[in-house]
Motif scaffolding. Structure first.
Motif, PDB file in Angstrom:
ATOM      1  N   GLY A 267       0.796  -1.208   0.000  1.00 30.52           N
ATOM      2  CA  GLY A 267       0.000   0.000   0.000  1.00 30.52           C
ATOM      3  C   GLY A 267       0.831   1.263   0.000  1.00 30.52           C
ATOM      4  O   GLY A 267       2.065   1.239  -0.162  1.00 30.52           O
ATOM      5  N   PRO A 268       0.163   2.411   0.207  1.00 35.10           N
ATOM      6  CA  PRO A 268       0.855   3.703   0.176  1.00 35.10           C
ATOM      7  C   PRO A 268       1.991   3.761   1.198  1.00 35.10           C
ATOM      8  O   PRO A 268       1.877   3.248   2.306  1.00 35.10           O
ATOM      9  CB  PRO A 268      -0.260   4.708   0.541  1.00 35.10           C
ATOM     10  N   GLY A 269       3.079   4.403   0.771  1.00 28.71           N
ATOM     11  CA  GLY A 269       4.207   4.572   1.669  1.00 28.71           C
ATOM     12  C   GLY A 269       5.162   3.400   1.729  1.00 28.71           C
ATOM     13  O   GLY A 269       6.120   3.427   2.512  1.00 28.71           O
ATOM     14  N   THR A 270       4.919   2.366   0.909  1.00 30.61           N
ATOM     15  CA  THR A 270       5.798   1.192   0.944  1.00 30.61           C
ATOM     16  C   THR A 270       6.701   1.096  -0.289  1.00 30.61           C
ATOM     17  O   THR A 270       7.316   0.068  -0.528  1.00 30.61           O
ATOM     18  CB  THR A 270       4.979  -0.102   1.069  1.00 30.61           C
ATOM     19  N   GLY A 271       6.759   2.189  -1.063  1.00 33.27           N
ATOM     20  CA  GLY A 271       7.555   2.136  -2.292  1.00 33.27           C
ATOM     21  C   GLY A 271       9.014   1.826  -2.052  1.00 33.27           C
ATOM     22  O   GLY A 271       9.655   1.147  -2.862  1.00 33.27           O
ATOM     23  N   ARG A 272       9.568   2.271  -0.909  1.00 35.03           N
ATOM     24  CA  ARG A 272      10.991   2.035  -0.652  1.00 35.03           C
ATOM     25  C   ARG A 272      11.307   0.579  -0.363  1.00 35.03           C
ATOM     26  O   ARG A 272      12.476   0.192  -0.315  1.00 35.03           O
ATOM     27  CB  ARG A 272      11.466   2.915   0.499  1.00 35.03           C
ATOM     28  N   LEU A 273      10.278  -0.236  -0.153  1.00 32.56           N
ATOM     29  CA  LEU A 273      10.549  -1.665   0.006  1.00 32.56           C
ATOM     30  C   LEU A 273      11.034  -2.284  -1.300  1.00 32.56           C
ATOM     31  O   LEU A 273      11.551  -3.405  -1.309  1.00 32.56           O
ATOM     32  CB  LEU A 273       9.301  -2.393   0.508  1.00 32.56           C
ATOM     33  N   GLY A 274      10.861  -1.554  -2.384  1.00 30.24           N
ATOM     34  CA  GLY A 274      11.374  -2.031  -3.662  1.00 30.24           C
ATOM     35  C   GLY A 274      12.853  -1.769  -3.867  1.00 30.24           C
ATOM     36  O   GLY A 274      13.437  -2.224  -4.859  1.00 30.24           O
ATOM     37  N   LEU A 275      13.486  -1.048  -2.935  1.00 29.63           N
ATOM     38  CA  LEU A 275      14.929  -0.821  -3.043  1.00 29.63           C
ATOM     39  C   LEU A 275      15.685  -2.144  -2.957  1.00 29.63           C
ATOM     40  O   LEU A 275      15.326  -3.016  -2.159  1.00 29.63           O
ATOM     41  CB  LEU A 275      15.414   0.100  -1.928  1.00 29.63           C
ATOM     42  N   GLY A 276      16.731  -2.267  -3.753  1.00 30.86           N
ATOM     43  CA  GLY A 276      17.583  -3.441  -3.626  1.00 30.86           C
ATOM     44  C   GLY A 276      18.295  -3.437  -2.289  1.00 30.86           C
ATOM     45  O   GLY A 276      18.714  -2.380  -1.799  1.00 30.86           O
ATOM     46  N   THR A 277      18.434  -4.595  -1.685  1.00 28.71           N
ATOM     47  CA  THR A 277      19.073  -4.651  -0.368  1.00 28.71           C
ATOM     48  C   THR A 277      20.529  -4.218  -0.430  1.00 28.71           C
ATOM     49  O   THR A 277      21.032  -3.569   0.488  1.00 28.71           O
ATOM     50  CB  THR A 277      18.984  -6.061   0.221  1.00 28.71           C
ATOM     51  N   THR A 278      21.215  -4.557  -1.511  1.00 26.69           N
ATOM     52  CA  THR A 278      22.581  -4.095  -1.742  1.00 26.69           C
ATOM     53  C   THR A 278      22.802  -3.960  -3.241  1.00 26.69           C
ATOM     54  O   THR A 278      22.502  -4.882  -3.999  1.00 26.69           O
ATOM     55  CB  THR A 278      23.627  -5.060  -1.153  1.00 26.69           C
ATOM     56  N   ALA A 279      23.296  -2.808  -3.647  1.00 25.57           N
ATOM     57  CA  ALA A 279      23.636  -2.580  -5.048  1.00 25.57           C
ATOM     58  C   ALA A 279      25.148  -2.717  -5.209  1.00 25.57           C
ATOM     59  O   ALA A 279      25.919  -2.200  -4.398  1.00 25.57           O
ATOM     60  CB  ALA A 279      23.188  -1.198  -5.491  1.00 25.57           C
ATOM     61  N   VAL A 280      25.554  -3.448  -6.241  1.00 24.59           N
ATOM     62  CA  VAL A 280      26.971  -3.618  -6.552  1.00 24.59           C
ATOM     63  C   VAL A 280      27.325  -2.605  -7.636  1.00 24.59           C
ATOM     64  O   VAL A 280      26.793  -2.668  -8.741  1.00 24.59           O
ATOM     65  CB  VAL A 280      27.275  -5.050  -7.024  1.00 24.59           C
ATOM     66  N   VAL A 281      28.198  -1.661  -7.320  1.00 27.04           N
ATOM     67  CA  VAL A 281      28.568  -0.596  -8.239  1.00 27.04           C
ATOM     68  C   VAL A 281      29.952  -0.899  -8.796  1.00 27.04           C
ATOM     69  O   VAL A 281      30.911  -1.048  -8.040  1.00 27.04           O
ATOM     70  CB  VAL A 281      28.567   0.772  -7.537  1.00 27.04           C
ATOM     71  N   GLY A 282      30.035  -0.983 -10.106  1.00 22.33           N
ATOM     72  CA  GLY A 282      31.315  -1.316 -10.717  1.00 22.33           C
ATOM     73  C   GLY A 282      31.496  -2.818 -10.830  1.00 22.33           C
ATOM     74  O   GLY A 282      30.600  -3.603 -10.541  1.00 22.33           O
ATOM     75  N   THR A 283      32.661  -3.198 -11.254  1.00 22.79           N
ATOM     76  CA  THR A 283      32.954  -4.592 -11.535  1.00 22.79           C
ATOM     77  C   THR A 283      34.262  -4.989 -10.873  1.00 22.79           C
ATOM     78  O   THR A 283      35.000  -4.159 -10.367  1.00 22.79           O
ATOM     79  CB  THR A 283      33.096  -4.830 -13.046  1.00 22.79           C
ATOM     80  N   THR A 284      34.534  -6.261 -10.884  1.00 23.18           N
ATOM     81  CA  THR A 284      35.843  -6.741 -10.469  1.00 23.18           C
ATOM     82  C   THR A 284      36.469  -7.490 -11.634  1.00 23.18           C
ATOM     83  O   THR A 284      35.793  -8.246 -12.322  1.00 23.18           O
ATOM     84  CB  THR A 284      35.734  -7.679  -9.255  1.00 23.18           C
ATOM     85  N   GLY A 285      37.736  -7.245 -11.841  1.00 25.80           N
ATOM     86  CA  GLY A 285      38.453  -7.984 -12.868  1.00 25.80           C
ATOM     87  C   GLY A 285      39.342  -9.034 -12.231  1.00 25.80           C
ATOM     88  O   GLY A 285      39.156  -9.423 -11.074  1.00 25.80           O
TER      89      GLY A 285
END
Length: 683
Positions: A267-285
Motif C-alpha cells: 500500500g501507500p508509503g511502501t515504495g521504498r521496500l522495492g529498493l535493492g538490499t545491496t547494489a553492486v557498483v562497478g565490476t571486479t576484474g
C-alpha cells in the motif's frame, strides 16, 4: 595555440617501477626518457626492452629530464629512495616518490623541494585506483547528503598510510582525529593476525582493524585482505569491499508499522521496500587486470597531479600540508599499534569462487570455463537466447547479426546510467561548438538511441542518421524516436550495418560507440576508408571502446541490478578468448528476472557476440587519424575523438581540435567503477 611539450620522465627502480614505466609510456603528455636502477641484468634488460637509456648513477643523467618517479624503498623500508629523491631535486628535477616515507623524511623532502624550486609529491597510490576513486566520490556525495555516523575500516599494516589518505579524501577532511590504544588481546588465545582500535576521524567514530603481521621480504603477498571500508549514515552504508572493487551501497532497512505495531508491507508509503538490499557498483576484474590496467592508470593519475603542480608552480611545502597531516595520523596509529609481528609464511592456496559456491551445470565454474568456445570438454555452451525457470531451454545458434536482440528489452536498465554519467556528457560537451552545417551526424551502431538522443538534445540544429542492424535494439530506437516530436523530425533510423552502410556524401560527425570490435580488420579498414572520404573538413569521429586491448578471460560477474514493479533484474557479464579465432573474444551477457524477491529466477536471457579487443593506439594506426581522449568518469570505457591528421588521407583545410591529455581520473570526477562493456552496438 601550441600544445604543451611532453613531460620527460625518468623512472627509478624496476620492481614497482615497472608499473610507473608502463604508466608513463601509455599516458599522453609524457615521454619515458630512461630507467635508473642499481645495475642488475634484469633491470638492464627491462630498459632495453623499452628502448630507453639505462643509468646506475644520478650523476650520469642527462640535463633534459623534467621529472622522476622514485619507486625505490625509503629508509623506513630499508632503502635509499629519499636520498635519491633529494639528489634528483638537486639537479632541478621534479619528483614523484612512492610511499611509504617517514614523517621526518617527508618534511625534509618538501623543504628540500622548496629550497630547490621544484615540485615534490608523495604517491600513496591506492586513492588513485579506479574502484577506490568510485568509493571516494560516492562517500563525498553521501556525507554531503547526510551526517556520517560511523566509519569501519580494515587494512594490512603496510597499506595503513594509503588507508588514512583514502579516508581523508572520502570524508573531505582529516580533522578532528584522535585514537585510543588498541584493545588488549586475551593472553590465553596467543598471537592473532589482527589488532583493533577505536577513535575519531574527521569527527566521526572510527573502528579500525589492522592485519598486524608482516613478511619484511614479501609484504604484499601475505596480506589476508586489502583495504575494506564502510561509511554509514541514517540512509544506508557505503562499502569498499576491496581496494580493487567493487563498491557496495546498502540502503537502510526501515519498515513502517500500523496501529497494532505490525509491519506495513503493501500500500501507500511502501515504495521504498522495492529498493535493492545491496547494489553492486562497478565490476571486479582479475588480478592480471589489476597489474595491467588499474595500477598503471592510477599511477598516471598521480603523474597528472605532479604535472599540474609543475605547471602551477608555487611552494611545494605549502602544497604538501595535507600529505604531512596524513603522515602524522599514520605515524600516530603505527606508534599505538607497535611493531608488527614478523611472519614468513608458506605460499597460500588462493581459492576460486567455484571452490566456495557450488554452481549448477551449464553455468561457468572457473575463469576458463565460460559458456562458449572456451568451455571445457563436457560442458554445454549456451547459445544466445532465453532460459525460463530452473531448466535450460535450448535454442538453435543465432547468426552474429542477431546479437543484442535477445537482451534488447533490458538494455536501457543499465545503459541509461552509463550513458548519462559517461559518454553523453562528454559527447555533448565536445559537440557544443562543433560545426554541424556540413552534413548530418551519423550514429553507427546506435543501439536503443541513448547517445542519439543525447546528441539531439545537445544540438537542436543537428540532423542525425541512426544506424542499428539489431532488430530488437532498433525497435527500441524507433520507439524512442517516434515518441518525441523533435527526434521524429530530425532522426532517420536505418537498419544498415557497418562497414557497408549507406552513407551521405558529406558527414560532419560520426559516432562509433561500442562498434569497432564487432568488425574484423578488413571490415574496419573498409569502414575507415569510406568514412574518411566523406568526413567534412574539420569533421569529428567519436569512438568508444572496451577496457581491454587483448583477449582476456573475464569470469561471469554480476554488474548491475534494477527493479521494476514486482521484478528484480540482474545483469551478469563474462567473456573468454575465442578458441577458433586468434585475437578474438566471445562475450556473454546474461539477464535474470526474479519475481517478488524469490531466490529462483523466473526467466534467464542470454546473449553472446564476437568482439575483437583493440585499444586507442590500434584505432589511430588503422584510421590514420589523430586521437584525443575525452574526459569521462574514471573507470568508464575509453572515449576519444578522432580528427584528420594534417597531410593525411582526405585532409583539407579546416579547424582541428588540439591533441591534449584526457582529464579522466582527475579528483572530483564521478565514477561508478571499472566498466567492461560499452552500451552501443553494431552487427
Amino acid at each position: 595555440m601550441s600544445e604543451p611539450s611532453p613531460l620527460r620522465v625518468l623512472v627509478c627502480g624496476t620492481n614497482f617501477g615497472r608499473f610507473y614505466a608502463e604508466a608513463v609510456r601509455r599516458r599522453p603528455g609524457y615521454v619515458l626518457t630512461g630507467i635508473l636502477s642499481r645495475g642488475s641484468a634484469a633491470s638492464r634488460a627491462f630498459a632495453q626492452s623499452l628502448g630507453v637509456p639505462f643509468f646506475t648513477d644520478a650523476d650520469d643523467l642527462p640535463t633534459d629530464i623534467d621529472a622522476a618517479c622514485v619507486a625505490v624503498s625509503s629508509s623506513i623500508s630499508g632503502g635509499q629512495g629519499t636520498e635519491l629523491a633529494r639528489a634528483l631535486m638537486d639537479r632541478g628535477i621534479h619528483v614523484l616518490q612512492e610511499h611509504p616515507v617517514h614523517l621526518t623524511e617527508l618534511t625534509g623532502n618538501l623543504k628540500h623541494a622548496r629550497k630547490q624550486g621544484v615540485q615534490y609529491r608523495l604517491n600513496t597510490h591506492y586513492p588513485h585506483v579506479a574502484p577506490v576513486r568510485v568509493f571516494i566520490e560516492a562517500a563525498r556525495r553521501l556525507v554531503a547528503l547526510q551526517r556520517p555516523l560511523f566509519v569501519d575500516a580494515a587494512t594490512p599494516v603496510h597499506l595503513m598510510h594509503p588507508l588514512v589518505d583514502i579516508l581523508g579524501q572520502a570524508m573531505g577532511t582529516l580533522r578532528p582525529w584522535r585514537f585510543a590504544d588498541p584493545a588488549p588481546l586475551p593472553v590465553e588465545i596467543g598471537p592473532q593476525p589482527f589488532r583493533s582500535l577505536h577513535g575519531v576521524f574527521a569527527g566521526v567514530p572510527l573502528t579500525l582493524r589492522v592485519h598486524h603481521q608482516l613478511d619484511p621480504s614479501d609484504r604484499d603477498n601475505h596480506a589476508l585482505h586489502w583495504h575494506r571500508i564502510s561509511v554509514g549514515t541514517e540512509g544506508g552504508v557505503l562499502t569498499l569491499a576491496d581496494t580493487h572493487g567493487p563498491v557496495l551501497w546498502s540502503p537502510r532497512l526501515h519498515i513502517g508499522r500500523d496501529a497494532d505495531r505490525r509491519f506495513v508491507l503493501d500500500g501507500p508509503g511502501t515504495g521504498r521496500l522495492g529498493l535493492g538490499t545491496t547494489a553492486v557498483v562497478g565490476t571486479t576484474g582479475s588480478f592480471r587486470t589489476v597489474f595491467s590496467d588499474l595500477w598503471p592508470e592510477a599511477i598516471g593519475t598521480a603523474l597528472d597531479g605532479l604535472r599540474a603542480a609543475v605547471a602551477q608552480g608555487g611552494d611545494a611545502l605549502r602544497a604538501g600540508q595535507y600529505d604531512l597531516a596524513v603522515c602524522r595520523i599514520w605515524t600516530d596509529l603505527a606508534a599505538r599499534l607497535g611493531p608488527p609481528e614478523i611472519v614468513r609464511p608458506a605460499a597460500p592456496r588462493p581459492l576460486a569462487v567455484s571452490d566456495v559456491f557450488p554452481v549448477p551445470d551449464g553455468f561457468p565454474r572457473e575463469t576458463t570455463s565460460l559458456p562458449g568456445p572456451a568451455s571445457p570438454p563436457g560442458s554445454q555452451a549456451a547459445p544466445a537466447g532465453e532460459r525460463v525457470g530452473p531448466s535450460p531451454r535450448t535454442a538453435p545458434p543465432r547468426p552474429e547479426a542477431a546479437a543484442y536482440s535477445p537482451s534488447a528489452e533490458f538494455f536501457d536498465l543499465v545503459a541509461a546510467e552509463h550513458t548519462a554519467t559517461s559518454s553523453a556528457p562528454a559527447v555533448a560537451a565536445l559537440l557544443a561548438d562543433a560545426d554541424l552545417s556540413t552534413g548530418p551526424v551519423v550514429d553507427i551502431g546506435a543501439g536503443t538511441g541513448l547517445v542519439t538522443e543525447a546528441v539531439a538534445r545537445a544540438r537542436p540544429d543537428a540532423e542525425i542518421i541512426a544506424c542499428e542492424p539489431s532488430v530488437g535494439m532498433r525497435a527500441v530506437l524507433t520507439s524512442r524516436v517516434f515518441s518525441d516530436e523533435d527526434l521524429r523530425a530530425r532522426v532517420t533510423v536505418t537498419a544498415d550495418s557497418a562497414p557497408d552502410l549507406d552513407l551521405p556524401d558529406r558527414i560532419s560527425v560520426v559516432l562509433l560507440c561500442g562498434v569497432l570490435g564487432h568488425l574484423d580488420a578488413g571490415e574496419r579498414a573498409r569502414l575507415w576508408g569510406r568514412l574518411t572520404r566523406r568526413l567534412a573538413p574539420g569533421g569529428l569521429v567519436i569512438v568508444e571502446l572496451m577496457q581491454f586491448e587483448r583477449p582476456s578471460t573475464l569470469p561471469e560477474t554480476r554488474l548491475a541490478t534494477a527493479n521494476a514493479g514486482r521484478h528484480r533484474y540482474e545483469w551478469s557479464f563474462g567473456g573468454a578468448p575465442d578458441g577458433s579465432e586468434d585475437g578474438v573474444m566471445r562475450l556473454h551477457s546474461t539477464w535474470r528476472v526474479y519475481r517478488d524477491g524469490a531466490a529462483q529466477a523466473v526467466r534467464e536471457v542470454r546473449d553472446s557476440y564476437r568482439w575483437t579487443p583493440l585499444g586507442l593506439k590500434d584505432v589511430v594506426a588503422e584510421s590514420g587519424m589523430t586521437a584525443r581522449a575525452l574526459p569521462t568518469r574514471p573507470g568508464a570505457p575509453p572515449l576519444a575523438v578522432l580528427t584528420r591528421t594534417p597531410g593525411g588521407p582526405g585532409e583539407a583545410a579546416g579547424p582541428r581540435l588540439p591533441h591534449t591529455r584526457a582529464a579522466s581520473g582527475a579528483p572530483g570526477a564521478p565514477d561508478n567503477g571499472p566498466s567492461l562493456v560499452s552500451f552501443s552496438t553494431d552487427g
